[in-house]
Scaffold this active site. Structure first.
Site, mmCIF file in Angstrom:
data_model
loop_
_atom_site.group_PDB
_atom_site.id
_atom_site.type_symbol
_atom_site.label_atom_id
_atom_site.label_comp_id
_atom_site.label_asym_id
_atom_site.label_seq_id
_atom_site.Cartn_x
_atom_site.Cartn_y
_atom_site.Cartn_z
ATOM 1 N N ARG A 37 32.260 20.590 -50.243
ATOM 2 C CA ARG A 37 33.056 21.585 -50.983
ATOM 3 C C ARG A 37 34.097 20.900 -51.864
ATOM 4 O O ARG A 37 34.507 21.451 -52.872
ATOM 5 C CB ARG A 37 33.682 22.583 -49.990
ATOM 6 C CG ARG A 37 34.662 21.995 -49.037
ATOM 7 C CD ARG A 37 34.942 22.919 -47.852
ATOM 8 N NE ARG A 37 33.868 22.905 -46.860
ATOM 9 C CZ ARG A 37 33.833 23.666 -45.782
ATOM 10 N NH1 ARG A 37 34.808 24.528 -45.554
ATOM 11 N NH2 ARG A 37 32.837 23.599 -44.925
ATOM 12 N N LYS A 63 30.598 11.854 -37.941
ATOM 13 C CA LYS A 63 29.606 12.682 -37.251
ATOM 14 C C LYS A 63 29.157 11.975 -35.979
ATOM 15 O O LYS A 63 29.088 10.742 -35.959
ATOM 16 C CB LYS A 63 28.374 12.875 -38.146
ATOM 17 C CG LYS A 63 28.554 13.878 -39.256
ATOM 18 C CD LYS A 63 27.248 14.067 -40.028
ATOM 19 C CE LYS A 63 27.435 14.985 -41.211
ATOM 20 N NZ LYS A 63 27.750 16.377 -40.871
HETATM 21 N N1 BES Z 1 26.263 18.057 -44.913
HETATM 22 C C1 BES Z 1 26.896 18.814 -43.918
HETATM 23 C C2 BES Z 1 26.217 20.148 -43.652
HETATM 24 C C3 BES Z 1 24.851 20.105 -43.008
HETATM 25 C C4 BES Z 1 24.744 20.161 -41.635
HETATM 26 C C5 BES Z 1 23.719 20.095 -43.775
HETATM 27 C C6 BES Z 1 23.482 20.149 -41.060
HETATM 28 C C7 BES Z 1 22.473 20.094 -43.191
HETATM 29 C C8 BES Z 1 22.356 20.126 -41.832
HETATM 30 C C9 BES Z 1 28.347 19.122 -44.316
HETATM 31 O O1 BES Z 1 28.951 18.198 -45.132
HETATM 32 C C10 BES Z 1 29.139 19.203 -43.056
HETATM 33 O O2 BES Z 1 29.175 18.252 -42.342
HETATM 34 N N2 BES Z 1 29.711 20.365 -42.800
HETATM 35 C C11 BES Z 1 30.458 20.585 -41.609
HETATM 36 C C12 BES Z 1 31.631 21.457 -41.961
HETATM 37 C C13 BES Z 1 32.662 21.562 -40.888
HETATM 38 C C14 BES Z 1 33.350 20.233 -40.667
HETATM 39 C C15 BES Z 1 33.666 22.621 -41.280
HETATM 40 C C16 BES Z 1 29.545 21.285 -40.613
HETATM 41 O O3 BES Z 1 28.723 22.096 -41.002
HETATM 42 O O4 BES Z 1 29.668 21.006 -39.417
HETATM 43 ZN ZN ZN Z 2 29.879 16.588 -44.066
#
Ligand code: BES
Ligand code: ZN
Ligand code: ZN
Length: 465
Positions: A316, A242
């Site tokens: 997921r 991230k």
């Molecule tokens: N934990 C995050 C989702 C999230 C984002 C929760 C912001 C709370 C606030 C999740 O694991 C994630 O990073 N999802 C990605 C998915 C993408 C790579 C398809 C996302 O939402 O960007």
């Molecule tokens: Zn994530």
């Protein structure tokens, strides 16, 4: 702070101050309130120090508005430093909401502050004619305490809460609850059981993953509710790292797992006649030489092969294996709760959780239940076109969608791939990425964790009986 009820007229109750909830400025104190520009609208507050009165406004006298107003008012009382408060509850339907508002309003997370503020308020007396008052208040205190318990854990830092320490908390909680047990499974178990998707996410961390399974099994149980929570005690994104700014707050990624722990705690305390299982997929998504990689193909517990194209879509993967595990328990209703996608926040805004699944009846029931207890939620519809977005050229399914649109739904449809035919209509997926954690105050919530979905699921369980 003790919350008591009294059938005495409010005028005859002795207390340092009074909270008055109003949707209009009555004749009484009208002049004072006018001077303070108080019109009685939602979230407005006016303190009259010479009369020891605190007025709070509501747009309408509904339970949801009363909950927020009470929270705002008691927060003010806390700041001022009064020791006792009285408040009138004209409508017995609002009694529970009022008690919840009191508990949410005084909530504060100061675990990491060197100076802790001491709560001066000793008691709140609610004047009510309701015969059921003591029971209603007791129940509201159990439920709001569970929500605050969830906030405390989610707000705690990754240094303190990792898969092992979360498991220890769950074990300790189970010991203190009737008819409740807790089993903890380690990384070797995950490997032996073929839970490779879950294991891959957690294996690169020095804090190895844990599958935590709490069971509440009262003798008089009529139904079986199985809950699965995403318990990422930290989500760095893994190799698909991230950006720094998005990593901050990712301690929130355990919110679903913590929610299912808080829910089972409240249900056991309420002694509801329903069997409940809370399964937490606890892992840390970190970077190391043995990290799982974009391009890997993982084999889940049910044999489904998953192409990894982004290691940040890790929730997921953990849930896929946990949902397979959960279905062996033959649930009447199966609900997973997860801070799964940023896309859900884009779709619904930061205050609303997404409800997904294959049963319109179940989704509708969840949305109505949430609304009744003051939580915002909305159904997000699956469709066959988006379903194709997670097809993979090399494996059975891909862990991200082909486009960035509809990301909350493609994530939900990914999970659906792990739901057996016979359970399709028994399953709900809640994406709480928006409301689980906020960096500003809203309604009755302080900055930080909110315990999103805890209240809704407890209410949902009550309706299942
Ligand atoms: N934990 C995050 C989702 C999230 C984002 C929760 C912001 C709370 C606030 C999740 O694991 C994630 O990073 N999802 C990605 C998915 C993408 C790579 C398809 C996302 O939402 O960007
Ligand atoms: Zn994530
Ligand atoms: Zn995540």
């Amino acid at each position: 702070m003790k919350i008591k009820n009294s059938c005495e007229n409010i005028k005859n109750i002795n207390a340092d101050c009074e909270i008055i909830i109003t949707d209009n400025v009555s004749k009484k104190d009208k002049r004072d309130l006018k001077l303070l520009n108080f019109d009685g609208g939602s979230e407005e507050i006016a303190f009259l120090p010479h009369l020891n009165k605190i007025y709070v406004g509501v747009d309408e006298k509904s339970a949801n508005e009363v909950r927020i107003a009470t929270a705002i008012a008691i927060k003010k009382v806390k700041q001022i430093g009064y020791k006792s408060v009285k408040i009138e509850c004209e409508n017995e339907e609002h009694l529970g909401a009022m008690a919840e508002g009191l508990k949410f309003g005084i909530y504060e997370f100061d675990k990491y502050k060197s100076t802790k503020s001491k709560l001066k308020i000793k008691e709140v007396i609610i004047s009510t004619k309701s015969k059921k008052a003591s029971n209603v208040l007791e129940e509201a205190v159990i439920i709001s305490s569970a929500v605050n318990f969830a906030k405390d854990i989610v707000n705690s830092i990754p240094q303190d809460i990792n898969p092992q320490t979360l498991a220890e908390i769950a074990e300790k909680e189970a010991k203190g609850l009737v008819d409740t047990t807790c089993e903890v499974y380690d990384e070797k178990y995950l490997q032996n059981e073929g839970m490779n998707a879950f294991y891959a996410v957690g294996r690169a961390s020095v804090n190895q993953p844990r599958l935590i399974h709490l069971t509440y099994k009262p003798k008089n149980a009529t139904k079986k509710l199985v809950l699965v929570g995403k318990g990422l005690t930290y989500d760095s994104g893994g190799l698909s790292l991230k950006p720094s700014d998005s990593m901050v707050t990712m301690k929130l990624d355990k919110s679903g797992g913590v929610a299912v722990l808080a829910i089972i705690k409240a249900i056991a305390k309420l002694k509801l006649p329903i069997e409940v299982h809370s399964i937490i997929g606890a892992a840390e998504n970190m970077v190391a030489g043995n990290s799982f990689k974009p391009d890997d193909v993982l084999v889940a517990k049910n044999g489904t092969t998953i192409e990894v194209r982004n290691t940040d879509a890790e929730g997921r993967l953990v849930l896929a294996d946990c949902l397979c595990y959960a279905q062996d328990l033959k649930p009447d209703v199966l609900i997973d709760i997860a801070t799964l996608t940023g896309a859900c926040v884009v779709a619904l805004g930061e205050y609303t959780f997404g409800v997904m699944g294959n049963s319109s009846r179940l989704k509708h029931s969840m949305v109505l239940t949430a609304n009744r207890c003051g939580e915002l939620s909305s159904s997000l519809p699956f469709n066959n076109f988006l379903k194709k977005h997670i097809d993979s050229d090399i494996a059975d399914v891909c862990n991200i969608g082909k486009s960035r649109y509809g990301g909350a739904i493609t994530a939900g449809m990914f999970l659906d791939r792990f739901i057996k035919k016979e359970n399709k209509d028994k399953w709900l997926h809640l994406d709480i990425a928006g409301p689980a954690y906020q960096e500003s105050e809203w309604g009755y919530n302080q900055i930080g964790a909110t315990g999103a979905s805890v209240k809704s699921i407890i209410e949902f369980a009550k309706k299942m009986i």
